[in-house]
Write a protein that holds these residues in place. Structure first.
Motif, PDB file in Angstrom:
ATOM      1  N   SER A   1     -53.978  19.024  -1.072  1.00  0.00           N
ATOM      2  CA  SER A   1     -52.997  18.111  -0.480  1.00  0.00           C
ATOM      3  C   SER A   1     -53.043  18.208   1.044  1.00  0.00           C
ATOM      4  O   SER A   1     -52.654  17.270   1.739  1.00  0.00           O
ATOM      5  CB  SER A   1     -51.591  18.444  -0.982  1.00  0.00           C
ATOM      6  N   TYR A   2     -53.550  19.335   1.552  1.00  0.00           N
ATOM      7  CA  TYR A   2     -53.684  19.510   3.002  1.00  0.00           C
ATOM      8  C   TYR A   2     -55.080  19.145   3.478  1.00  0.00           C
ATOM      9  O   TYR A   2     -55.253  18.541   4.530  1.00  0.00           O
ATOM     10  CB  TYR A   2     -53.363  20.960   3.390  1.00  0.00           C
ATOM     11  N   ASN A   3     -56.087  19.535   2.696  1.00  0.00           N
ATOM     12  CA  ASN A   3     -57.482  19.238   3.029  1.00  0.00           C
ATOM     13  C   ASN A   3     -58.221  18.987   1.719  1.00  0.00           C
ATOM     14  O   ASN A   3     -58.440  19.919   0.939  1.00  0.00           O
ATOM     15  CB  ASN A   3     -58.103  20.408   3.790  1.00  0.00           C
ATOM     16  N   PRO A   4     -58.610  17.730   1.442  1.00  0.00           N
ATOM     17  CA  PRO A   4     -59.195  17.382   0.142  1.00  0.00           C
ATOM     18  C   PRO A   4     -60.500  18.107  -0.185  1.00  0.00           C
ATOM     19  O   PRO A   4     -60.907  18.146  -1.347  1.00  0.00           O
ATOM     20  CB  PRO A   4     -59.443  15.859   0.267  1.00  0.00           C
ATOM     21  N   THR A   5     -61.172  18.699   0.814  1.00  0.00           N
ATOM     22  CA  THR A   5     -62.447  19.378   0.546  1.00  0.00           C
ATOM     23  C   THR A   5     -62.246  20.798   0.022  1.00  0.00           C
ATOM     24  O   THR A   5     -63.207  21.440  -0.409  1.00  0.00           O
ATOM     25  CB  THR A   5     -63.311  19.461   1.819  1.00  0.00           C
ATOM     26  N   CYS A   6     -61.025  21.311   0.078  1.00  0.00           N
ATOM     27  CA  CYS A   6     -60.792  22.725  -0.239  1.00  0.00           C
ATOM     28  C   CYS A   6     -60.733  22.981  -1.740  1.00  0.00           C
ATOM     29  O   CYS A   6     -60.216  22.162  -2.507  1.00  0.00           O
ATOM     30  CB  CYS A   6     -59.483  23.191   0.399  1.00  0.00           C
ATOM     31  N   LYS A   7     -61.249  24.145  -2.124  1.00  0.00           N
ATOM     32  CA  LYS A   7     -61.218  24.533  -3.536  1.00  0.00           C
ATOM     33  C   LYS A   7     -61.078  26.049  -3.642  1.00  0.00           C
ATOM     34  O   LYS A   7     -61.814  26.794  -3.006  1.00  0.00           O
ATOM     35  CB  LYS A   7     -62.483  24.075  -4.264  1.00  0.00           C
ATOM     36  N   PHE A   8     -60.129  26.492  -4.464  1.00  0.00           N
ATOM     37  CA  PHE A   8     -59.935  27.915  -4.747  1.00  0.00           C
ATOM     38  C   PHE A   8     -60.736  28.329  -5.973  1.00  0.00           C
ATOM     39  O   PHE A   8     -60.911  27.547  -6.914  1.00  0.00           O
ATOM     40  CB  PHE A   8     -58.462  28.211  -5.048  1.00  0.00           C
ATOM     41  N   ASP A   9     -61.213  29.551  -5.960  1.00  0.00           N
ATOM     42  CA  ASP A   9     -61.761  30.161  -7.167  1.00  0.00           C
ATOM     43  C   ASP A   9     -61.613  31.672  -7.043  1.00  0.00           C
ATOM     44  O   ASP A   9     -61.110  32.182  -6.051  1.00  0.00           O
ATOM     45  CB  ASP A   9     -63.221  29.760  -7.415  1.00  0.00           C
TER      46      ASP A   9
END
Length: 304
Positions: free
Chosen positions: A94-102
């Motif tokens: 929602s802040y940066n569409p490129t971000c992904k957690f794992d």
């Protein structure tokens, strides 16, 4: 900020409503099964020890404590399996569409050692890795880490102590910085690691009360740490109560944020979507991405 987060929070609840139903169903089934097993074991023990009735209160209390521990563990495991990274990814994207957690493996010790925040350590434990691309097209990674050193107590038993716990970030820059620059909180334990001859005298007394700046080229260090850049860091510290520390080497910008608790872990005794807790996750994620982007922009704007 608050109005924006209200929208994000409502969208998150809508996106996760089916997952939360699955989570609650699984938790109820697991706790019911655990309760049944503990009850059967307890009844069997009481029957075997039926001539030792004085032990009954102690055994019942022990069974209740054990059941509480099992239930908390089951809820935590289900949360981690079903909801944790869905929640974190929705907030980050929602802040940066490129971000992904794992849940990537621990970072390579060499990468952290290259930052020179800590030189003498034995292992790094990490979790909750976030990868993405900043608005300035720089690749960005952060992880929650514990940097640990092996020590022996007076009985010769080995254990690990934390040298650092918090968020560690790496921004890959498209330029090569020719000097080594470091900004650290100015306490004695940090100063032991650095040579005083490389310490810069800054123009901001308020900044120098909090931070020491080290660089093997005074002009380059002063170009990086303009009055505006120093104020951004002080504003961040005041607003979020975190002390960002910075290291700039070659084409990598390293930043770390000391935090003395597991900062992206759900409190299992709270509601699964507790507003304040979810908001604290969002503030942590967005504020660190934001200052990493701001500072990397300042470096990219340098005249060399």
């Amino acid at each position: 900020m608050e109005n924006n987060f209200n929208t994000i929070y409502e969208e998150l609840k809508e996106k996760l409503k089916d997952d939360i139903l699955v989570y609650k169903k699984n938790v109820r089934k697991s706790i019911s099964l655990a309760t049944l097993i503990v009850a059967i074991i307890l009844i069997a023990i009481l029957l075997v020890l039926r001539n030792f009735t004085a032990l009954y209160p102690f055994l019942i209390i022990l069974a209740i404590i054990f059941l509480v521990i099992v239930c908390v563990s089951l809820k935590t495991n289900e949360y981690n399996n079903i909801l944790k990274y869905k929640i974190l990814n929705i907030l980050a994207q929602s802040y940066n569409p490129t971000c992904k957690f794992d849940n990537s493996p621990s970072i390579d010790s060499k990468i952290y050692k290259d930052s020179t925040f800590n030189i003498d350590f034995d292992r790094i434990v990490s979790e909750d890795c976030l990868n993405g691309v900043l608005n300035n097209e720089c690749s960005f990674t952060f992880q929650e880490i514990s940097v640990q050193k092996k020590v022996k107590n007076n009985k010769g038993k080995i254990h690990f102590i934390n040298l650092f716990h918090g968020i560690f970030c790496i921004v890959e820059l498209p330029i090569i910085f020719s000097y080594d620059l470091k900004v650290i909180k100015n306490d004695i334990s940090n100063n032991l690691w650095f040579k005083r001859k490389n310490k810069l005298e800054m123009d901001s007394t308020s900044f120098e009360k909090v931070y020491d700046v080290y660089c093997n080229n005074k002009i380059a260090g002063m170009q990086v740490f303009t009055a505006d850049t120093m104020q951004k860091i002080l504003d961040f510290k005041e607003k979020y109560k975190m002390y960002p520390e910075i290291s700039l080497k070659k084409n990598n910008l390293y930043m770390r944020f000391p935090i003395f608790k597991n900062c992206l872990e759900h409190n299992i005794f709270k509601n699964i979507l507790d507003y304040k807790e979810i908001e604290s996750f969002y503030i942590l994620i967005s504020s660190i991405i934001n200052i990493s982007e701001n500072f990397s922009n300042d470096v990219l704007d340098l005249p060399f």
